[in-house]
Design a protein around this motif. Structure first.
Motif, PDB file in Angstrom:
ATOM      1  N   MET A   1      15.606   0.928  15.598  1.00 35.84           N
ATOM      2  CA  MET A   1      15.796   2.348  15.829  1.00 35.84           C
ATOM      3  C   MET A   1      15.789   2.664  17.324  1.00 35.84           C
ATOM      4  N   LYS A   2      14.931   1.995  18.062  1.00 30.44           N
ATOM      5  CA  LYS A   2      14.815   2.249  19.493  1.00 30.44           C
ATOM      6  C   LYS A   2      16.115   1.924  20.225  1.00 30.44           C
ATOM      7  N   GLU A   3      16.663   0.751  19.968  1.00 26.70           N
ATOM      8  CA  GLU A   3      17.886   0.351  20.671  1.00 26.70           C
ATOM      9  C   GLU A   3      19.088   1.176  20.223  1.00 26.70           C
ATOM     10  N   GLU A   4      19.123   1.536  18.945  1.00 22.89           N
ATOM     11  CA  GLU A   4      20.207   2.381  18.451  1.00 22.89           C
ATOM     12  C   GLU A   4      20.160   3.755  19.136  1.00 22.89           C
ATOM     13  N   THR A   5      18.973   4.299  19.305  1.00 23.65           N
ATOM     14  CA  THR A   5      18.818   5.594  19.978  1.00 23.65           C
ATOM     15  C   THR A   5      19.169   5.470  21.454  1.00 23.65           C
ATOM     16  N   SER A  19       9.549   3.616  33.622  1.00 23.45           N
ATOM     17  CA  SER A  19       8.545   4.225  32.746  1.00 23.45           C
ATOM     18  C   SER A  19       8.976   5.631  32.323  1.00 23.45           C
ATOM     19  N   LEU A  20       9.631   6.374  33.205  1.00 25.33           N
ATOM     20  CA  LEU A  20      10.149   7.694  32.857  1.00 25.33           C
ATOM     21  C   LEU A  20      11.292   7.559  31.853  1.00 25.33           C
ATOM     22  N   ARG A  21      12.139   6.545  32.056  1.00 26.29           N
ATOM     23  CA  ARG A  21      13.246   6.288  31.127  1.00 26.29           C
ATOM     24  C   ARG A  21      12.707   6.011  29.721  1.00 26.29           C
ATOM     25  N   GLU A  22      11.684   5.166  29.632  1.00 24.53           N
ATOM     26  CA  GLU A  22      11.117   4.805  28.331  1.00 24.53           C
ATOM     27  C   GLU A  22      10.396   5.980  27.680  1.00 24.53           C
ATOM     28  N   ALA A  23       9.709   6.792  28.460  1.00 29.39           N
ATOM     29  CA  ALA A  23       9.024   7.963  27.909  1.00 29.39           C
ATOM     30  C   ALA A  23      10.037   8.994  27.414  1.00 29.39           C
ATOM     31  N   THR A  24      11.164   9.110  28.111  1.00 27.40           N
ATOM     32  CA  THR A  24      12.223  10.027  27.689  1.00 27.40           C
ATOM     33  C   THR A  24      12.776   9.586  26.335  1.00 27.40           C
ATOM     34  N   LEU A  25      13.060   8.310  26.210  1.00 29.32           N
ATOM     35  CA  LEU A  25      13.499   7.756  24.931  1.00 29.32           C
ATOM     36  C   LEU A  25      12.413   7.933  23.877  1.00 29.32           C
ATOM     37  N   GLY A  26      11.174   7.732  24.276  1.00 27.73           N
ATOM     38  CA  GLY A  26      10.044   7.861  23.360  1.00 27.73           C
ATOM     39  C   GLY A  26       9.915   9.254  22.766  1.00 27.73           C
ATOM     40  N   ALA A  27      10.269  10.284  23.529  1.00 25.63           N
ATOM     41  CA  ALA A  27      10.212  11.654  23.000  1.00 25.63           C
ATOM     42  C   ALA A  27      11.194  11.814  21.842  1.00 25.63           C
ATOM     43  N   TRP A  28      12.381  11.239  21.986  1.00 19.78           N
ATOM     44  CA  TRP A  28      13.368  11.294  20.894  1.00 19.78           C
ATOM     45  C   TRP A  28      12.884  10.515  19.682  1.00 19.78           C
ATOM     46  N   LEU A  29      12.301   9.354  19.907  1.00 14.38           N
ATOM     47  CA  LEU A  29      11.798   8.542  18.794  1.00 14.38           C
ATOM     48  C   LEU A  29      10.677   9.272  18.058  1.00 14.38           C
ATOM     49  N   ARG A  34       8.691  12.582  13.514  1.00 13.72           N
ATOM     50  CA  ARG A  34       8.045  13.820  13.052  1.00 13.72           C
ATOM     51  C   ARG A  34       8.959  14.646  12.148  1.00 13.72           C
ATOM     52  N   GLY A  35      10.252  14.660  12.453  1.00 11.73           N
ATOM     53  CA  GLY A  35      11.190  15.474  11.689  1.00 11.73           C
ATOM     54  C   GLY A  35      11.814  14.766  10.500  1.00 11.73           C
ATOM     55  N   GLY A  36      11.589  13.460  10.396  1.00 14.83           N
ATOM     56  CA  GLY A  36      12.159  12.709   9.278  1.00 14.83           C
ATOM     57  C   GLY A  36      13.631  12.365   9.464  1.00 14.83           C
ATOM     58  N   TRP A  37      14.059  12.202  10.705  1.00 15.81           N
ATOM     59  CA  TRP A  37      15.454  11.895  11.012  1.00 15.81           C
ATOM     60  C   TRP A  37      15.589  10.445  11.450  1.00 15.81           C
ATOM     61  N   ASN A  38      16.838   9.981  11.546  1.00 12.93           N
ATOM     62  CA  ASN A  38      17.115   8.666  12.119  1.00 12.93           C
ATOM     63  C   ASN A  38      18.204   8.837  13.180  1.00 12.93           C
ATOM     64  N   PRO A  39      18.471   7.821  13.977  1.00 15.09           N
ATOM     65  CA  PRO A  39      19.445   7.968  15.065  1.00 15.09           C
ATOM     66  C   PRO A  39      20.819   8.458  14.617  1.00 15.09           C
ATOM     67  N   ARG A  40      21.281   8.047  13.444  1.00 15.00           N
ATOM     68  CA  ARG A  40      22.597   8.497  12.968  1.00 15.00           C
ATOM     69  C   ARG A  40      22.633  10.006  12.721  1.00 15.00           C
ATOM     70  N   ASP A  41      21.478  10.582  12.434  1.00 19.30           N
ATOM     71  CA  ASP A  41      21.410  12.028  12.188  1.00 19.30           C
ATOM     72  C   ASP A  41      21.665  12.856  13.452  1.00 19.30           C
ATOM     73  N   LEU A  42      21.437  12.280  14.620  1.00 19.76           N
ATOM     74  CA  LEU A  42      21.562  13.054  15.861  1.00 19.76           C
ATOM     75  C   LEU A  42      22.977  13.555  16.102  1.00 19.76           C
ATOM     76  N   ASP A  43      23.953  12.857  15.542  1.00 18.93           N
ATOM     77  CA  ASP A  43      25.336  13.309  15.686  1.00 18.93           C
ATOM     78  C   ASP A  43      25.777  14.170  14.495  1.00 18.93           C
ATOM     79  N   LEU A  44      24.862  14.412  13.565  1.00 18.46           N
ATOM     80  CA  LEU A  44      25.138  15.288  12.416  1.00 18.46           C
ATOM     81  C   LEU A  44      24.380  16.612  12.522  1.00 18.46           C
ATOM     82  N   LEU A  45      23.177  16.543  13.095  1.00 16.03           N
ATOM     83  CA  LEU A  45      22.358  17.741  13.267  1.00 16.03           C
ATOM     84  C   LEU A  45      23.085  18.733  14.162  1.00 16.03           C
ATOM     85  N   PRO A  46      23.150  19.998  13.766  1.00 11.52           N
ATOM     86  CA  PRO A  46      23.777  20.985  14.654  1.00 11.52           C
ATOM     87  C   PRO A  46      22.869  21.233  15.860  1.00 11.52           C
ATOM     88  N   PHE A  47      23.461  21.578  16.977  1.00 10.31           N
ATOM     89  CA  PHE A  47      22.629  21.876  18.137  1.00 10.31           C
ATOM     90  C   PHE A  47      22.035  23.274  18.032  1.00 10.31           C
TER      91      PHE A  47
END
Length: 180
Positions: A1-5, A19-29, A34-47
């Motif tokens: 999931m991490k590499e896909e994101t 470390s900032l790069r990894e923490a930024t990615l970590g917020a998305w993970l 928390r929301g029950g999503w996966n990386p593929r959902d990010l291109d389906l979820l409306p903004f």
């Protein structure tokens, strides 16, 4: 999931501090967890749920705002380099996570995206600050998340937060105008 994101957000590679790069990615993970999503959902979820018939994804919006913010910062630096300092890493990190709270603000019910119970109680800038801080992002970045939308109006915004706020609204208002 991490590499896909990571692959979904090539702008992460423009953050020079690992470390900032990894923490930024970590917020998305963390937000996806928390929301029950996966990386593929990010291109389906409306903004946004505020523009009817708008099929722009959270991923596309986030990347557009980030790239616009980078360009604005480059222009400001070119013209005002002595008097205006923009932290590129903070700007990019903040732009990438400015809407991460939408991962807990939205849910899918009966095939439709709607506000979740959490989203009905707290808009995404609030939940986004929680996710960003929990992921280890510094106050300069959580500040951008907190004040990127109207919740930050009338208060202090750093230079980076001003840029993200305006780029976010340029994208939002442009897409809103296209759907009329």
């Amino acid at each position: 999931m991490k590499e896909e994101t990571r692959r979904l957000f090539p702008e992460l590679e423009e953050i020079s501090d690992p470390s900032l790069r990894e923490a930024t990615l970590g917020a998305w993970l963390l937000g996806m967890e928390r929301g029950g999503w996966n990386p593929r959902d990010l291109d389906l979820l409306p903004f946004t749920l505020l523009i009817p018939k708008c099929d722009v994804s959270l991923l596309a919006h986030t990347r557009a705002v980030t790239r616009a913010a980078i360009k604005v910062a480059e222009i400001l630096t070119e013209f005002f380099h002595e008097s205006l300092r923009v932290s590129r890493d903070i700007l990019i990190s903040g732009a990438l996570v400015h809407d991460v709270g939408k991962l807990v603000e939205f849910e899918k019910k009966e095939g439709f995206f709607v506000k979740s119970r959490a989203g009905s109680l707290l808009r995404h800038p609030f939940s986004g600050v929680f996710l960003a801080e929990r992921a280890g992002l510094p106050p300069d970045v959580t500040h951008i998340v907190a004040v990127h939308s109207h919740e930050g109006d009338g208060g202090f915004r750093s230079i980076e937060a001003i840029i993200v706020n305006h780029c976010d609204f340029v994208v939002f208002e442009s897409l809103k105008a296209m759907t009329k």
